[in-house]
Design an enzyme around this catalytic site. Structure first.
Site, PDB file in Angstrom:
ATOM      1  N   ALA A 158       0.850  -1.208   0.000  1.00 49.43           N
ATOM      2  CA  ALA A 158       0.000   0.000   0.000  1.00 49.43           C
ATOM      3  C   ALA A 158       0.878   1.248   0.000  1.00 49.43           C
ATOM      4  O   ALA A 158       0.640   2.201  -0.753  1.00 49.43           O
ATOM      5  CB  ALA A 158      -0.922  -0.002   1.225  1.00 49.43           C
ATOM      6  N   TYR A 159       1.908   1.231   0.833  1.00 52.02           N
ATOM      7  CA  TYR A 159       2.830   2.375   0.921  1.00 52.02           C
ATOM      8  C   TYR A 159       3.509   2.610  -0.429  1.00 52.02           C
ATOM      9  O   TYR A 159       3.569   3.736  -0.923  1.00 52.02           O
ATOM     10  CB  TYR A 159       3.872   2.097   2.008  1.00 52.02           C
ATOM     11  CG  TYR A 159       4.834   3.229   2.252  1.00 52.02           C
ATOM     12  CD1 TYR A 159       4.428   4.401   2.875  1.00 52.02           C
ATOM     13  CD2 TYR A 159       6.171   3.129   1.860  1.00 52.02           C
ATOM     14  CE1 TYR A 159       5.325   5.445   3.111  1.00 52.02           C
ATOM     15  CE2 TYR A 159       7.070   4.163   2.090  1.00 52.02           C
ATOM     16  CZ  TYR A 159       6.647   5.311   2.715  1.00 52.02           C
ATOM     17  OH  TYR A 159       7.535   6.343   2.940  1.00 52.02           O
TER      18      TYR A 159
HETATM   19  N1  LIG Z   1      11.773   8.038   7.557  1.00 49.28           N
HETATM   20  C1  LIG Z   1      12.095   7.488   6.406  1.00 49.28           C
HETATM   21  O1  LIG Z   1      13.018   6.670   6.321  1.00 49.28           O
HETATM   22  C2  LIG Z   1      11.346   7.893   5.142  1.00 49.28           C
HETATM   23  C3  LIG Z   1      11.831   7.374   3.919  1.00 49.28           C
HETATM   24  C4  LIG Z   1      11.176   7.752   2.755  1.00 49.28           C
HETATM   25  C5  LIG Z   1      10.094   8.615   2.801  1.00 49.28           C
HETATM   26  N2  LIG Z   1       9.644   9.092   4.003  1.00 49.28           N
HETATM   27  C6  LIG Z   1       8.476   9.992   3.994  1.00 49.28           C
HETATM   28  O2  LIG Z   1       8.776  11.164   4.725  1.00 49.28           O
HETATM   29  C7  LIG Z   1       7.566  11.729   5.274  1.00 49.28           C
HETATM   30  C8  LIG Z   1       7.766  12.013   6.763  1.00 49.28           C
HETATM   31  O3  LIG Z   1       8.119  10.805   7.390  1.00 49.28           O
HETATM   32  P1  LIG Z   1       8.750  10.678   8.845  1.00 49.28           P
HETATM   33  O4  LIG Z   1       9.806   9.639   8.719  1.00 49.28           O
HETATM   34  O5  LIG Z   1       9.055  12.004   9.391  1.00 49.28           O
HETATM   35  O6  LIG Z   1       7.520   9.987   9.586  1.00 49.28           O
HETATM   36  P2  LIG Z   1       6.921  10.127  11.066  1.00 49.28           P
HETATM   37  O7  LIG Z   1       8.007  10.407  12.028  1.00 49.28           O
HETATM   38  O8  LIG Z   1       6.070   8.912  11.217  1.00 49.28           O
HETATM   39  O9  LIG Z   1       6.005  11.436  10.970  1.00 49.28           O
HETATM   40  C9  LIG Z   1       4.857  11.436  10.177  1.00 49.28           C
HETATM   41  C10 LIG Z   1       4.125  12.724  10.389  1.00 49.28           C
HETATM   42  O10 LIG Z   1       2.947  12.720   9.552  1.00 49.28           O
HETATM   43  C11 LIG Z   1       1.862  13.088  10.366  1.00 49.28           C
HETATM   44  N3  LIG Z   1       0.574  12.629   9.840  1.00 49.28           N
HETATM   45  C12 LIG Z   1       0.157  11.360   9.622  1.00 49.28           C
HETATM   46  N4  LIG Z   1      -1.107  11.371   9.178  1.00 49.28           N
HETATM   47  C13 LIG Z   1      -1.504  12.678   9.124  1.00 49.28           C
HETATM   48  C14 LIG Z   1      -2.698  13.331   8.761  1.00 49.28           C
HETATM   49  N5  LIG Z   1      -3.789  12.665   8.369  1.00 49.28           N
HETATM   50  N6  LIG Z   1      -2.736  14.697   8.798  1.00 49.28           N
HETATM   51  C15 LIG Z   1      -1.659  15.394   9.207  1.00 49.28           C
HETATM   52  N7  LIG Z   1      -0.500  14.830   9.588  1.00 49.28           N
HETATM   53  C16 LIG Z   1      -0.436  13.480   9.545  1.00 49.28           C
HETATM   54  C17 LIG Z   1       2.185  12.531  11.752  1.00 49.28           C
HETATM   55  O11 LIG Z   1       1.370  13.133  12.747  1.00 49.28           O
HETATM   56  P3  LIG Z   1       1.056  12.393  14.164  1.00 49.28           P
HETATM   57  O12 LIG Z   1       2.236  12.698  15.068  1.00 49.28           O
HETATM   58  O13 LIG Z   1      -0.215  13.047  14.609  1.00 49.28           O
HETATM   59  O14 LIG Z   1       0.906  10.938  13.884  1.00 49.28           O
HETATM   60  C18 LIG Z   1       3.648  12.923  11.836  1.00 49.28           C
HETATM   61  O15 LIG Z   1       3.778  14.284  12.175  1.00 49.28           O
HETATM   62  C19 LIG Z   1       6.459  10.709   4.985  1.00 49.28           C
HETATM   63  O16 LIG Z   1       5.720  11.116   3.872  1.00 49.28           O
HETATM   64  C20 LIG Z   1       7.247   9.428   4.677  1.00 49.28           C
HETATM   65  O17 LIG Z   1       6.525   8.562   3.833  1.00 49.28           O
HETATM   66  C21 LIG Z   1      10.251   8.751   5.186  1.00 49.28           C
END
Ligand SMILES: NC(=O)c1ccc[n+]([C@@H]2O[C@H](COP(=O)([O-])OP(=O)(O)OC[C@H]3O[C@@H](n4cnc5c(N)ncnc54)[C@H](OP(=O)(O)O)[C@@H]3O)[C@@H](O)[C@H]2O)c1
Length: 236
Positions: A158-159
């Site tokens: 899904a992701y």
């Molecule tokens: N970390 C990695 O290795 C990685 C790699 C590739 C891509 N990414 C992408 O980078 C982005 C940020 O990831 P991250 O690693 O920082 O993830 P994270 O630490 O899990 O943070 C995700 C953020 O998105 C918010 N969120 C989720 N659903 C939401 C909604 N419906 N409305 C508003 N905010 C929402 C969460 O809020 P809550 O605190 O309320 O849950 C949190 O602030 C994502 O798009 C992810 O797919 C990350």
């Protein structure tokens, strides 16, 4: 000259939070958004304590009314928007070998993931790009190498599909905005130590946001409709 105004979604933690810090350090007025208002306020207080110019606003990217409230706030407070970072994202596929197989993927998981990772950015672009009417705009869609068609693998179906679709959204908006100085790009931050990436990830949050911030502050002759990692184009 007025400061540039930037919105970052899902900014109470992880890559979104650090993106806010880095943009504010570049003298940009940052609107840090979060679906939980209290978490957003706490995050903003941390950055304000560092002397940075950041304000909080609630935003659930799956809620059209919440998006409209944010657009109204921007219209009233700033009259325009310069930068949109679609960062909020979820990865809800169950872990484990058999659960990660596309044969076991649930439509409900795919719908939930698409709502946040694709429909959210779509609605935000529709509501906020019209506020970039002063011949300047930078839109950054935080995607993932997991969505690369050229390097598709098993697990997190899904992701993966949501990020492939997000990349398509980047291309469609970039095409429709050709010649407007509103530049729309996708970025893969790499594997980053956040709640989503986990503690074994290879990159720090500071490294993870480097290309996000670069795309958010591109010069007028910068690229549009591209997919980047480490400031280099990568295959779709
Ligand atoms: N970390 C990695 O290795 C990685 C790699 C590739 C891509 N990414 C992408 O980078 C982005 C940020 O990831 P991250 O690693 O920082 O993830 P994270 O630490 O899990 O943070 C995700 C953020 O998105 C918010 N969120 C989720 N659903 C939401 C909604 N419906 N409305 C508003 N905010 C929402 C969460 O809020 P809550 O605190 O309320 O849950 C949190 O602030 C994502 O798009 C992810 O797919 C990350």
């Amino acid at each position: 000259m007025m400061k540039k105004a930037a919105i970052v979604t899902g900014a109470n933690r992880g890559l979104g939070f650090e993106t806010c810090r880095q943009l504010a350090k570049r003298d940009i007025q940052v609107i840090l958004t979060s679906r939980d208002e209290a978490k957003g306020k706490a995050a903003v207080e941390k950055l304000q304590a560092e002397g940075l110019n950041v304000v909080a606003h609630p935003l659930d990217v799956t809620n059209a009314e919440s998006i409209e409230h944010l657009a109204q706030f921007i219209r009233n407070q700033f009259g325009r928007l310069d930068i949109l970072v679609n960062n909020a994202g979820i990865a809800r596929d169950p872990l484990g070998d058999s659960e990660g197989s596309i044969f076991n993927a649930k439509v409900s998981t795919i719908c939930e993931t698409m709502e946040t990772n694709l429909h959210g950015p779509l609605l935000l672009c529709q509501a906020l790009i019209p506020l970039m009417k002063h011949h300047y705009g930078r839109v950054v869609n935080v995607s993932s190498g997991a969505g690369q068609l050229s390097d598709m693998k098993t697990g997190f179906p899904a992701y993966r599909m949501s990020k492939t679709a997000l990349n398509a959204l980047t291309r469609v908006f970039a095409n429709e905005l050709q010649g407007t100085n509103i530049l729309v790009n996708s970025v893969c931050p790499g594997w980053v130590r956040t709640d989503m990436g986990g503690s074994n990830a290879t990159r720090s949050v500071e490294q993870g946001v480097e290309t996000i911030v670069w795309l958010a502050t591109l010069p007028d002759d910068g690229p549009t409709g591209g997919f980047f990692r480490d400031r280099q184009p990568i295959p779709w």
